[in-house]
Design a protein around this motif. Structure first.
Motif, PDB file in Angstrom:
ATOM      1  N   ASP A  75       0.848  -1.217   0.124  1.00 52.80           N
ATOM      2  CA  ASP A  75      -0.143  -0.007  -0.088  1.00 52.80           C
ATOM      3  C   ASP A  75       1.068   1.507   0.077  1.00 52.80           C
ATOM      4  O   ASP A  75       0.178   2.326  -0.238  1.00 52.80           O
ATOM      5  CB  ASP A  75      -0.970   0.019   1.170  1.00 52.80           C
ATOM      6  N   VAL A  76       1.985   1.162   0.170  1.00 52.24           N
ATOM      7  CA  VAL A  76       2.996   2.084   0.323  1.00 52.24           C
ATOM      8  C   VAL A  76       3.457   2.646  -1.016  1.00 52.24           C
ATOM      9  O   VAL A  76       3.811   1.721  -1.877  1.00 52.24           O
ATOM     10  CB  VAL A  76       4.287   1.957   1.092  1.00 52.24           C
ATOM     11  N   SER A  77       3.295   3.737  -1.561  1.00 56.39           N
ATOM     12  CA  SER A  77       3.793   4.240  -2.909  1.00 56.39           C
ATOM     13  C   SER A  77       5.249   3.991  -3.170  1.00 56.39           C
ATOM     14  O   SER A  77       6.117   4.234  -2.167  1.00 56.39           O
ATOM     15  CB  SER A  77       3.578   5.675  -2.884  1.00 56.39           C
ATOM     16  N   LYS A 117      14.166   7.428   0.067  1.00 52.55           N
ATOM     17  CA  LYS A 117      13.103   8.169  -0.030  1.00 52.55           C
ATOM     18  C   LYS A 117      11.742   7.058   0.380  1.00 52.55           C
ATOM     19  O   LYS A 117      10.916   7.516   0.964  1.00 52.55           O
ATOM     20  CB  LYS A 117      12.755   8.546  -1.329  1.00 52.55           C
ATOM     21  N   THR A 118      12.047   5.818  -0.319  1.00 49.40           N
ATOM     22  CA  THR A 118      11.037   4.967   0.134  1.00 49.40           C
ATOM     23  C   THR A 118      10.881   4.383   1.541  1.00 49.40           C
ATOM     24  O   THR A 118       9.850   4.107   2.218  1.00 49.40           O
ATOM     25  CB  THR A 118      11.331   3.588  -0.748  1.00 49.40           C
ATOM     26  N   ALA A 119      12.084   4.360   2.300  1.00 52.29           N
ATOM     27  CA  ALA A 119      12.025   4.165   3.774  1.00 52.29           C
ATOM     28  C   ALA A 119      11.414   5.238   4.348  1.00 52.29           C
ATOM     29  O   ALA A 119      10.475   4.953   5.415  1.00 52.29           O
ATOM     30  CB  ALA A 119      13.657   4.067   4.235  1.00 52.29           C
ATOM     31  N   GLN A 120      11.652   6.684   4.038  1.00 52.70           N
ATOM     32  CA  GLN A 120      10.863   7.723   4.724  1.00 52.70           C
ATOM     33  C   GLN A 120       9.342   7.339   4.287  1.00 52.70           C
ATOM     34  O   GLN A 120       8.608   7.784   5.358  1.00 52.70           O
ATOM     35  CB  GLN A 120      11.187   8.961   4.146  1.00 52.70           C
ATOM     36  N   ARG A 121       9.203   7.015   3.149  1.00 55.90           N
ATOM     37  CA  ARG A 121       7.378   6.725   3.022  1.00 55.90           C
ATOM     38  C   ARG A 121       6.973   5.600   3.840  1.00 55.90           C
ATOM     39  O   ARG A 121       5.668   5.830   4.448  1.00 55.90           O
ATOM     40  CB  ARG A 121       7.216   6.479   1.351  1.00 55.90           C
TER      41      ARG A 121
END
Length: 204
Positions: A75-77, A117-121
């Motif tokens: 579900d995470v972009s 960036k993905t980790a932050q999201r």
């Protein structure tokens, strides 16, 4: 939708197992197919039934917890099923959930396919949506986080037992440990060590 399958492992590859369910073979992509295949006899695999315009895919997990976390991750972009499988191959649900709660970007960016960036999201999107996932308790505003599995001899001992159950000899396992131990880092799981060892064994 398929929620789980129960059958025997008919075929094994690096990325999937073929599960024989009453004579029908289902190709199921897994974080660690070897962990599922080491179970003798009938095995239950919890399924995420993924439908795309061009394909219908089955993703399978040894536990309900893995299944639930996989569904949260996709579900995470920026995180698709392949990356979500890599996350679960690289860390246990406890470790991943703990890292998200702690906003531990260092741990998260070491997982396959996860950049900063993905980790932050992941932290932004999931921190308040992981109730009931992972063995993380909160007391006095602090997170009580389980210790990660050490990527050392103790983790290798458990991985070695699993590999022996698959038929590998002591000599083969001693040899492969010499190849992988220098790259084995703190926090790596038994399943990750098994997968890395099996790749080396297949490569000769």
């Amino acid at each position: 939708m398929i929620d789980f399958l129960r059958g025997t492992v008919a075929h094994l590859e690096n990325e999937y197992v073929v599960l024989d369910v009453q004579g029908v073979g289902y190709r199921v992509f897994c974080p660690n197919p070897f962990a599922i295949a080491k179970t003798e006899g009938s095995v239950t695999v919890y399924i995420h039934h993924h439908v795309r315009e061009d394909a219908i895919l089955l993703f399978g997990f040894a536990t309900r917890e893995e299944q639930k976390l996989f569904r949260k991750l996709i579900d995470v972009s920026g995180i698709g099923p392949k990356v979500a499988l890599g996350v679960l191959a690289g860390g246990t649900p406890d470790q991943v959930v703990s890292a998200i709660y702690q906003e531990n970007l260092t741990f998260l960016t070491k997982l396959p396919g996860i950049g900063k960036k993905t980790a932050q999201r992941m932290v932004l999107d999931l921190k308040d949506k992981l109730d009931g996932l992972g063995n993380v308790t909160i007391a006095s505003g602090l997170f009580a986080v389980p210790e990660p599995v050490q990527g050392d001899g103790s983790a290798w001992s458990e991985a070695r037992e699993g590999l022996q159950a698959l038929g590998y000899t002591d000599a083969e396992l001693d040899h492969v440990w010499q190849k992988i131990k220098e790259d084995t880092a703190f926090g790596e799981t038994v399943d990750v060590l098994m997968k890395r060892a099996l790749k080396q064994l297949y490569a000769g």
